[in-house]
Design a protein around this motif. Structure first.
Motif, short mmCIF file in Angstrom:
data_model
loop_
_atom_site.label_atom_id
_atom_site.label_comp_id
_atom_site.label_asym_id
_atom_site.label_seq_id
_atom_site.Cartn_x
_atom_site.Cartn_y
_atom_site.Cartn_z
N PRO A 67 0.88 -1.26 0.15
CA PRO A 67 -0.34 -0.40 -0.07
C PRO A 67 0.73 1.05 0.27
O PRO A 67 0.16 2.52 0.01
CB PRO A 67 -0.89 -0.27 1.64
CG PRO A 67 0.27 -0.75 1.85
CD PRO A 67 1.03 -1.89 1.43
N VAL A 68 1.99 0.74 -0.42
CA VAL A 68 2.83 2.04 -0.05
C VAL A 68 3.87 2.71 -1.12
O VAL A 68 4.13 2.13 -2.40
CB VAL A 68 4.38 2.56 1.00
CG1 VAL A 68 4.97 3.33 1.33
CG2 VAL A 68 3.24 1.65 2.10
N GLU A 69 3.66 3.94 -1.53
CA GLU A 69 4.38 4.69 -3.18
C GLU A 69 5.86 4.77 -2.98
O GLU A 69 6.37 4.75 -1.64
CB GLU A 69 4.12 5.97 -2.69
CG GLU A 69 4.32 6.88 -3.84
CD GLU A 69 3.72 6.25 -4.87
OE1 GLU A 69 4.46 6.58 -6.17
OE2 GLU A 69 2.25 6.88 -5.16
N PRO A 70 5.90 3.31 -3.85
CA PRO A 70 7.36 2.63 -4.30
C PRO A 70 8.65 3.84 -4.41
O PRO A 70 9.38 3.98 -3.73
CB PRO A 70 8.05 2.50 -5.66
CG PRO A 70 5.56 1.54 -5.36
CD PRO A 70 5.28 3.13 -5.25
N ASP A 71 8.30 5.05 -4.50
CA ASP A 71 9.02 6.13 -4.52
C ASP A 71 9.28 7.22 -3.28
O ASP A 71 9.39 8.43 -3.48
CB ASP A 71 8.84 7.39 -5.81
CG ASP A 71 8.93 6.58 -7.17
OD1 ASP A 71 10.36 5.47 -7.40
OD2 ASP A 71 8.35 6.90 -8.47
N SER A 72 9.00 6.64 -2.48
CA SER A 72 8.80 7.36 -1.18
C SER A 72 9.84 6.66 -0.55
O SER A 72 10.07 5.71 -0.58
CB SER A 72 7.13 7.57 -0.45
OG SER A 72 7.43 6.27 -0.04
N GLY B 17 8.18 3.32 0.97
CA GLY B 17 8.60 3.04 0.57
C GLY B 17 10.05 1.89 -0.49
O GLY B 17 9.90 1.58 -0.10
#
Length: 544
Positions: free
Chosen positions: A292-297, A300
């Motif tokens: 559920p997490v943004e990969p580019d954060s 992530g």
């Protein structure tokens, strides 16, 4: 190692008599019954008849007594007891098998390993220089103390135990097992912070200098995963009633120092498998948290890095070669098939050496084929990959070799028997002059003195290092009680102890001499730590 002296007459290299004595224990009365062990005059000192020369010092050295299975002959009144040989080393613990460990590697290396029987780092102790002392059945009369072996202790002064080397910074205890962080961990944490920070600069350039804080958090979180891997080994070991000395996080991961070997191949397999299993479980947890997490954060990137790192740890550990967990699993399988743990160790160790060669050659080729095509990056990356491969290969190769040595050690451990290594002794009252006590010992062919009370009960042991420190002209005026070390519970060992149990008892209570007693409490003799060490080295020198 069970060599008998025939009719009870000691011969060079074998001070024990094969003739058991049945007289009850009693205090010395001065009417010593001479054994045919010594043909010289009763008052003769050991220095009068030099023994084999020490190639280093040119001094006489004691002949290492070959163990016999029979009771040692008694002293003045039938008390079974031994003869002191060379002064023991008060602050040197008896040799023995080091705990086996379960190793988990640091990121980048992806190395985790669990040695076979014994710690991969543990190498059989080297033989020390021969220690000066009496030859044959003689007390150490006028022999001069060796500063390398008497520990600097004065007459009658008990040996001081050298503090055990610390495992680093104590972080706490888990399930009663201390957890240490070695100083080398801070070096690898700094390296991870620098390398991962460079990767974050390409993925999240907006972080700026804060990327190094994120990288440091990643290093700590990864080693927390390594700790979970080691805790899995520890919990399994405790479940199987195997003592665990400590958990240590170090440069290339972690190690659980398990002090004994599993009793069956099934337990060995489970003990090795639970570590990689927990690493796989952690990788799955991080993957589920990543969905559920943004990969580019930042979260992530951290979760992805931890997932990949734990997968690498699990995969590398499952390679079937010692000292990795997979090697111990293979050892358990071969052990189960052949019924011989040594066969499993040999197979897994040689496969481990093959893996070391494969890592040395294959890892740089693999990373180069998958790496960057930029010309300025290729040179540095190639050097770093080759260095990493060399370090990993050395760790695996050394661990495999040490596993073989430790397996051989355990194979020979049963040869170390307290009953066979015990020396004769003479019981003497506390006020007996040293010269008279030595005369009685020489007359009866003994090499140790046990101080007894009026009822014949042992109260202390006269240390050999203290005897040799007293000039001969002063011995008629020095009572043995001034040279004796009071007996403690830890200095009384059962004559039935052997192998690992014997070494554990001696390591738990370091001393130069121990009183050996029968199950009934009757005195059997005196055991010298120096004799145990010499017998240990001799056993290790013999081929398996």
């Amino acid at each position: 190692m069970d060599v008998s002296g025939g009719s009870g007459r000691p011969r060079p290299g074998n001070d024990e008599s094969a003739e058991p004595q049945a007289e009850p224990t009693a205090p010395a009365s001065g009417s010593a019954r001479p054994e045919p062990a010594d043909t010289g005059p009763p008052g003769e000192r050991s220095a009068d008849r030099p023994g084999p020369a020490d190639e280093h010092h040119g001094q006489p050295v004691p002949t290492v007594p070959e163990p016999t299975g029979a009771h040692p002959p008694t002293g003045d009144s039938g008390t079974r007891a031994p003869k002191p040989g060379a002064p023991g080393t008060p602050d040197t613990e008896p040799p023995g098998p080091e705990p086996q460990g379960s190793r988990t590697p640091a990121p980048g290396a992806g190395v985790s390993g669990t040695p076979g029987p014994g710690t991969p780092e543990a190498v059989a102790p080297e033989a020390k220089k021969p220690e000066t002392g009496a030859q044959g059945a003689r007390m150490p009369g006028a022999t001069r103390p060796d500063p390398h072996t008497d520990g600097g202790a004065g007459p009658g002064k008990p040996p001081q135990r050298k503090p055990e080397p610390g495992g680093g910074l104590l972080m706490g205890r888990a399930f009663g097992v201390p957890v240490y962080v070695a100083p080398s961990w801070f070096l690898v944490a700094a390296l991870i912070t620098w390398v991962f920070g460079g990767q974050l600069d390409r993925v999240l350039p907006e972080l700026g200098a804060a990327r190094y804080l994120v990288s440091l958090f990643f290093a700590v979180a990864f080693y927390a995963s390594v700790l979970v891997h080691e805790l899995a080994h520890t919990v399994a070991a405790l479940r199987f009633r195997l003592p665990v000395r400590r958990i240590q996080l170090q440069f290339f991961g972690g190690v659980s120092e398990i002090e004994k070997e599993a009793e069956s191949p099934g337990r060995e397999f489970v003990l090795a498998f639970v570590g990689p299993l927990l690493s796989l479980v952690l990788a799955g947890v991080f993957y589920a948290a990543l969905l559920p997490v943004e990969p580019d954060s930042v979260p992530g990137v951290l979760l992805a890095g931890l997932m990949i790192s734990n997968l690498l740890v699990a995969a590398f550990n499952l390679l079937p070669g010692l000292p990795l967990d997979g090697g111990r699993m293979l050892r358990a399988v071969v052990w189960k098939i052949t019924g011989k743990p040594m066969s499993g160790t040999i197979a897994a160790a040689w496969i481990g050496r093959a893996l070391a060669i494969a890592v040395l050659i294959g890892l740089p080729l693999l990373t180069q084929s998958l790496g960057s095509d930029a010309a300025d990056d290729v040179g540095m990356d190639t050097v770093m990959d080759a260095l990493l491969a060399a370090i990993l290969a050395a760790i695996i190769w050394t661990g495999a070799g040490n596993s073989l040595r430790m397996a051989r050690l355990r194979e020979h451990l049963p040869e170390l028997r307290a009953r066979a290594l015990t020396r004769r002794a003479v019981p003497v009252p506390a006020d007996t002059p040293l010269s008279e006590a030595l005369r009685r010992a020489n007359a009866s062919g003994a090499r140790a003195l046990v101080v007894v009370d009026a009822d014949g009960a042992p109260v202390s042991l006269v240390r050999e290092a203290a005897i040799v420190g007293v000039p001969e002209h002063r011995r008629p005026w020095v009572p043995v009680s001034t040279l004796a070390q009071d007996l403690t519970d830890g200095m009384r060992v059962s004559a039935e102890l052997s192998g690992e149990e014997l070494l554990d008892a001696l390591r738990a209570n370091p001393a130069t001499e121990y009183l050996v007693v029968e199950e009934t409490g009757e005195i059997y003799g005196v055991l010298s730590a120096a004799d145990v060490e010499r017998a240990f080295v001799k056993a290790m020198a013999r081929p398996s």
